[in-house]
Motif scaffolding. Structure first.
Motif, PDB file in Angstrom:
ATOM      1  N   MET A  66       0.832  -1.207   0.000  1.00 53.99           N
ATOM      2  CA  MET A  66       0.000   0.000   0.000  1.00 53.99           C
ATOM      3  C   MET A  66       0.871   1.263   0.000  1.00 53.99           C
ATOM      4  O   MET A  66       0.594   2.216  -0.732  1.00 53.99           O
ATOM      5  CB  MET A  66      -0.943  -0.018   1.206  1.00 53.99           C
ATOM      6  N   ILE A  67       1.926   1.265   0.791  1.00 56.93           N
ATOM      7  CA  ILE A  67       2.836   2.419   0.851  1.00 56.93           C
ATOM      8  C   ILE A  67       3.470   2.663  -0.512  1.00 56.93           C
ATOM      9  O   ILE A  67       3.554   3.798  -0.979  1.00 56.93           O
ATOM     10  CB  ILE A  67       3.916   2.211   1.941  1.00 56.93           C
ATOM     11  N   LYS A  68       3.903   1.593  -1.148  1.00 59.16           N
ATOM     12  CA  LYS A  68       4.566   1.715  -2.454  1.00 59.16           C
ATOM     13  C   LYS A  68       3.655   2.313  -3.523  1.00 59.16           C
ATOM     14  O   LYS A  68       4.139   2.855  -4.510  1.00 59.16           O
ATOM     15  CB  LYS A  68       5.072   0.348  -2.930  1.00 59.16           C
TER      16      LYS A  68
ATOM     17  N   LEU B 218       7.120   7.079   4.821  1.00 59.57           N
ATOM     18  CA  LEU B 218       6.272   6.123   5.552  1.00 59.57           C
ATOM     19  C   LEU B 218       6.958   4.764   5.681  1.00 59.57           C
ATOM     20  O   LEU B 218       6.877   4.122   6.730  1.00 59.57           O
ATOM     21  CB  LEU B 218       4.917   5.958   4.867  1.00 59.57           C
ATOM     22  N   TYR B 219       7.642   4.346   4.635  1.00 62.85           N
ATOM     23  CA  TYR B 219       8.354   3.067   4.677  1.00 62.85           C
ATOM     24  C   TYR B 219       9.445   3.098   5.748  1.00 62.85           C
ATOM     25  O   TYR B 219       9.547   2.179   6.567  1.00 62.85           O
ATOM     26  CB  TYR B 219       8.952   2.750   3.302  1.00 62.85           C
ATOM     27  N   GLN B 220      10.251   4.138   5.736  1.00 64.96           N
ATOM     28  CA  GLN B 220      11.332   4.251   6.724  1.00 64.96           C
ATOM     29  C   GLN B 220      10.764   4.346   8.145  1.00 64.96           C
ATOM     30  O   GLN B 220      11.308   3.772   9.086  1.00 64.96           O
ATOM     31  CB  GLN B 220      12.211   5.471   6.430  1.00 64.96           C
ATOM     32  N   TRP B 221       9.682   5.071   8.302  1.00 66.49           N
ATOM     33  CA  TRP B 221       9.077   5.323   9.611  1.00 66.49           C
ATOM     34  C   TRP B 221       8.459   4.060  10.203  1.00 66.49           C
ATOM     35  O   TRP B 221       8.753   3.685  11.338  1.00 66.49           O
ATOM     36  CB  TRP B 221       7.998   6.398   9.449  1.00 66.49           C
ATOM     37  N   TYR B 222       7.585   3.425   9.425  1.00 66.06           N
ATOM     38  CA  TYR B 222       6.804   2.317   9.975  1.00 66.06           C
ATOM     39  C   TYR B 222       7.418   0.937   9.737  1.00 66.06           C
ATOM     40  O   TYR B 222       7.246   0.039  10.565  1.00 66.06           O
ATOM     41  CB  TYR B 222       5.376   2.344   9.410  1.00 66.06           C
ATOM     42  N   ILE B 223       8.125   0.754   8.656  1.00 63.18           N
ATOM     43  CA  ILE B 223       8.677  -0.562   8.362  1.00 63.18           C
ATOM     44  C   ILE B 223      10.098  -0.693   8.918  1.00 63.18           C
ATOM     45  O   ILE B 223      10.428  -1.665   9.578  1.00 63.18           O
ATOM     46  CB  ILE B 223       8.667  -0.852   6.839  1.00 63.18           C
TER      47      ILE B 223
ATOM     48  N   ASP C  21      -2.102  11.722   5.076  1.00 64.10           N
ATOM     49  CA  ASP C  21      -3.322  12.209   4.418  1.00 64.10           C
ATOM     50  C   ASP C  21      -3.535  11.506   3.079  1.00 64.10           C
ATOM     51  O   ASP C  21      -4.646  11.062   2.773  1.00 64.10           O
ATOM     52  CB  ASP C  21      -3.265  13.729   4.198  1.00 64.10           C
ATOM     53  N   SER C  22      -2.478  11.408   2.291  1.00 61.84           N
ATOM     54  CA  SER C  22      -2.564  10.724   0.990  1.00 61.84           C
ATOM     55  C   SER C  22      -2.965   9.261   1.168  1.00 61.84           C
ATOM     56  O   SER C  22      -3.805   8.741   0.427  1.00 61.84           O
ATOM     57  CB  SER C  22      -1.218  10.789   0.256  1.00 61.84           C
ATOM     58  N   PHE C  23      -2.360   8.614   2.154  1.00 62.95           N
ATOM     59  CA  PHE C  23      -2.649   7.206   2.445  1.00 62.95           C
ATOM     60  C   PHE C  23      -4.121   7.045   2.803  1.00 62.95           C
ATOM     61  O   PHE C  23      -4.796   6.144   2.312  1.00 62.95           O
ATOM     62  CB  PHE C  23      -1.747   6.733   3.585  1.00 62.95           C
ATOM     63  N   GLU C  24      -4.636   7.940   3.667  1.00 61.73           N
ATOM     64  CA  GLU C  24      -6.039   7.855   4.082  1.00 61.73           C
ATOM     65  C   GLU C  24      -6.992   8.061   2.911  1.00 61.73           C
ATOM     66  O   GLU C  24      -8.009   7.371   2.809  1.00 61.73           O
ATOM     67  CB  GLU C  24      -6.326   8.866   5.195  1.00 61.73           C
ATOM     68  N   LYS C  25      -6.686   9.011   2.056  1.00 59.94           N
ATOM     69  CA  LYS C  25      -7.548   9.261   0.895  1.00 59.94           C
ATOM     70  C   LYS C  25      -7.515   8.081  -0.069  1.00 59.94           C
ATOM     71  O   LYS C  25      -8.551   7.663  -0.586  1.00 59.94           O
ATOM     72  CB  LYS C  25      -7.112  10.541   0.186  1.00 59.94           C
ATOM     73  N   MET C  26      -6.340   7.564  -0.301  1.00 60.17           N
ATOM     74  CA  MET C  26      -6.171   6.483  -1.260  1.00 60.17           C
ATOM     75  C   MET C  26      -6.796   5.172  -0.778  1.00 60.17           C
ATOM     76  O   MET C  26      -7.314   4.394  -1.586  1.00 60.17           O
ATOM     77  CB  MET C  26      -4.675   6.279  -1.520  1.00 60.17           C
TER      78      MET C  26
END
Length: 141
Positions: free
Chosen positions: A83-85, A96-101, A129-134
């Protein structure tokens, strides 16, 4: 569920696995103390064997549980990475990848992408925000 809550589930699942592993290690330590009594102690074979058996059963159950949790963690993590990708902004996806993964701190991320920490924070908020919208449909299930 918010994007942040969804992604933080990765950390929660990892934490649960680590706690179980620590519990298993503690039980194994207790088992080793059962197996090696001091020379001054009188050994009661039956009660020691009973406790040993109980610990073995507990460890087997916990190892089965940890295997199930690891499988669930891997599935969830893979889903989140996918999803992040898919985010349209590669820098937001990277943050987001660096932060959460990878569990990196904002300062570490800033150094890696050659940006200020405040820029990383702004991009992080924008990425959420982008993640939530997508993925509104996935997050609201």
């Amino acid at each position: 569920m918010t994007a942040k809550q969804f992604l933080e589930q990765i950390w929660k699942k990892d934490f649960e696995i680590n706690i179980l592993q620590e519990d298993i290690d503690d039980l194994k330590s207790k088992m080793s103390s059962l197996c090696s009594p001091s020379l001054k102690e009188k050994v009661q074979v039956s009660s020691g064997n009973d406790r040993f058996s109980i610990f073995m059963i507990q460890i087997e159950n916990m190892e089965q549980e940890i295997t199930e949790k690891i499988d669930a963690y891997i599935d969830y993590r893979d889903k989140a990475v996918h999803m992040i990708k898919q985010l349209p902004d590669p820098e937001e996806a990277s943050i987001l990848y660096q932060w959460y993964i990878k569990k990196k701190k904002p300062k570490e991320i800033a150094m890696q992408i050659d940006r200020s920490t405040s820029t990383v924070w702004a991009k992080y908020r924008s990425a959420l925000d982008s993640f939530e919208k997508m993925y509104a449909d996935v997050l609201n299930d």
